[in-house]
Design an enzyme around this catalytic site. Structure first.
Site, PDB file in Angstrom:
ATOM      1  N   GLY A  10     -18.659  71.720 -81.980  1.00  8.20           N
ATOM      2  CA  GLY A  10     -17.473  71.039 -81.436  1.00  8.20           C
ATOM      3  C   GLY A  10     -17.782  70.354 -80.118  1.00  8.20           C
ATOM      4  N   SER A 125      -7.843  78.334 -71.020  1.00  8.24           N
ATOM      5  CA  SER A 125      -7.324  77.028 -70.627  1.00  8.24           C
ATOM      6  C   SER A 125      -6.338  77.135 -69.473  1.00  8.24           C
ATOM      7  CB  SER A 125      -6.604  76.399 -71.836  1.00  8.24           C
ATOM      8  OG  SER A 125      -5.852  75.273 -71.441  1.00  8.24           O
ATOM      9  N   TYR A 150      -0.161  77.151 -79.201  1.00  8.43           N
ATOM     10  CA  TYR A 150      -1.574  77.030 -78.782  1.00  8.43           C
ATOM     11  C   TYR A 150      -1.786  77.766 -77.461  1.00  8.43           C
ATOM     12  CZ  TYR A 150      -5.496  75.292 -76.206  1.00  8.43           C
ATOM     13  OH  TYR A 150      -6.617  75.240 -75.411  1.00  8.43           O
ATOM     14  N   LYS A 154      -3.969  81.454 -76.320  1.00  8.80           N
ATOM     15  CA  LYS A 154      -4.950  81.633 -75.230  1.00  8.80           C
ATOM     16  C   LYS A 154      -4.532  82.824 -74.350  1.00  8.80           C
ATOM     17  CE  LYS A 154      -7.849  78.426 -76.246  1.00  8.80           C
ATOM     18  NZ  LYS A 154      -9.176  78.802 -76.767  1.00  8.80           N
ATOM     19  N   ASN A 179      -9.210  69.785 -67.481  1.00 10.22           N
ATOM     20  CA  ASN A 179      -9.264  68.785 -68.561  1.00 10.22           C
ATOM     21  C   ASN A 179     -10.680  68.272 -68.802  1.00 10.22           C
ATOM     22  OD1 ASN A 179      -6.422  68.997 -67.782  1.00 10.22           O
ATOM     23  ND2 ASN A 179      -6.155  67.326 -69.245  1.00 10.22           N
ATOM     24  N   ASN A 199      -5.473  63.233 -76.620  1.00 14.81           N
ATOM     25  CA  ASN A 199      -5.806  63.305 -75.193  1.00 14.81           C
ATOM     26  C   ASN A 199      -5.995  61.916 -74.591  1.00 14.81           C
ATOM     27  OD1 ASN A 199      -7.648  66.225 -76.038  1.00 14.81           O
ATOM     28  ND2 ASN A 199      -5.708  66.198 -74.986  1.00 14.81           N
ATOM     29  N   ARG A 295       6.241  62.757 -72.349  1.00 14.68           N
ATOM     30  CA  ARG A 295       5.873  63.584 -73.524  1.00 14.68           C
ATOM     31  C   ARG A 295       6.358  64.998 -73.255  1.00 14.68           C
ATOM     32  NH1 ARG A 295      -0.466  64.295 -75.055  1.00 14.68           N
ATOM     33  NH2 ARG A 295      -0.440  65.352 -73.037  1.00 14.68           N
TER      34      ARG A 295
END
Ligand code: WQD
Length: 337
Positions: A10, A125, A150, A154, A179, A199, A295
């Site tokens: 990844g 995160s 999500y 975490k 980020n 993103n 958003r």
């Protein structure tokens, strides 16, 4: 020393495999290729000259995880990236996220804690902080109720690790990324664009290349200097190097607690418009964008306090926002050529 990297093909995983190999570790990459490609192995080999061992395993398959650990008894540590990570998708499909991000973690820890040494680096995160009250955000900032399944996976993942470390030989470092952006300077590996990018930076580079008509800036009416949200954009290679430092800390038994937490950021906040202008500067191109509605779920501002990572972990981000954007742009042009 054999190190297992789950999600090793990844985005952050592949860059970490490169840095581990650069430090002389033997790497076994596990990936189910749900958000990556087996070609990433060639990219890694082009950079380091070594192709890591690779096993196509879905970590939700408990017998497959047990099998893997029976085969590799000489594992010195595990770096666990494999997880689903799209915030929006997690709201639509929470059970996919709880199964993939929690079950896999449990199965790995069940096997790892049966080994003579259980060293575990967990990909966490800054999402766990939600909208922190104070900037920069320190590791003592309170974990806020998750704003998405999500983010919840975490937080739950961190709690599972604390509970297991209390009663087993597990030693762990939780790395809370801000980020991550950019790509390896060679443009041999980077963030694979699968679908419409969620993103900011991949959307910018695709827009600059003409694959997208324009960038939508999600709101410019926030209480920030230019009205757009602020984030701590950190080069993925700096993030990868931090994982090697954290792993070596555990291998040398330098950790002060069984579970330690470090923020991975640059300590510098950049607004969306500042990122756009920085990209225009490094690319020499005007970027078409329009301001649209906010958003949902976006925090206003999040950037890291780097004191603990610098002073305790002994790691510091070295690359700049411009370095990261330049590498992202080079990668985008390379994969589309
Ligand atoms: C950054 C800023 C958007 C796209 C996410 C995950 C987080 C972590 C890092 C995994 C925001 C704005 C974005 C666009 C925009 N990932 N934006 N137009 O949301 O800070 O964090 O990635 O651990 O968990 O949530 O990153 O890049 O999506 O957004 O204006 O087309 O860019 O509003 O202010 P985010 P992002």
């Amino acid at each position: 020393m054999k190190i297992v990297v789950t999600g090793g093909l990844g985005f952050i995983g592949s860059h970490t495999v490169v840095e581990l190999q650069n430090e002389g570790f033997e790497v076994v990459a596990i990936d189910n290729l749900s958000n990556s490609s087996v070609d990433v192995l060639d990219g890694i080999e082009k950079i380091t000259g070594k192709k890591p061992l690779f096993e196509n395993i879905d970590l939700r398959d408990k017998p497959a995880v047990q099998n893997f650990f029976n085969k590799h008894k000489d594992i010195a540590g595990v770096i666990h990236f494999a997880a689903s990570k799209a915030v929006g998708e997690s709201v639509e499909n929470p059970l996919l996220y709880y199964e993939n991000n929690i079950n896999a973690l449990v199965y790995i820890l069940q096997e790892l804690t049966n080994l003579p040494q259980a060293n575990f680096i967990f990909s966490s995160s800054c999402t766990v902080y939600g909208q922190a009250e104070k900037m920069p955000i320190t590791e003592n900032a309170s974990v806020q109720p998750a704003m998405s399944p999500y983010g919840n996976t975490k937080q739950i993942g961190e709690e599972i690790i604390f509970d297991v470390a209390n009663v087993t030989n597990l030693n762990s470092v939780l790395l809370r990324y801000f980020n991550p952006i950019g790509a390896h300077a060679t443009a041999e590996i980077g963030e694979l664009p699968l679908g419409v990018p969620q993103n900011l930076v991949p959307f910018i580079t695709q827009t600059a290349l003409g694959l997208r008509k324009e960038l939508s800036v999600f709101g410019n009416d926030y209480p920030t200097p230019d009205g757009t949200c602020i984030r701590d954009y950190i080069h993925v290679v700096d993030v990868a190097k931090a994982h090697v430092v954290a792993l070596q800390r555990l291998l040398k038994k330098q950790n002060q607690d069984k579970v330690e937490i470090f923020n991975l950021g640059t300590g510098k906040g950049s607004s969306v418009l500042e990122v756009i202008h920085a990209f225009e500067k490094i690319s020499g191109q005007k970027l078409p964008y329009k301001i649209v509605d906010r958003r949902s779920g976006d925090v206003i501002s999040a950037y890291a306090s780097t004191d603990k990572a610098n002073d305790v972990l002994g790691w510091k981000a070295e690359l700049s926002l411009e370095d990261a954007l330049t590498s992202a742009w080079k990668w985008e042009q390379k994969i589309r050529s």
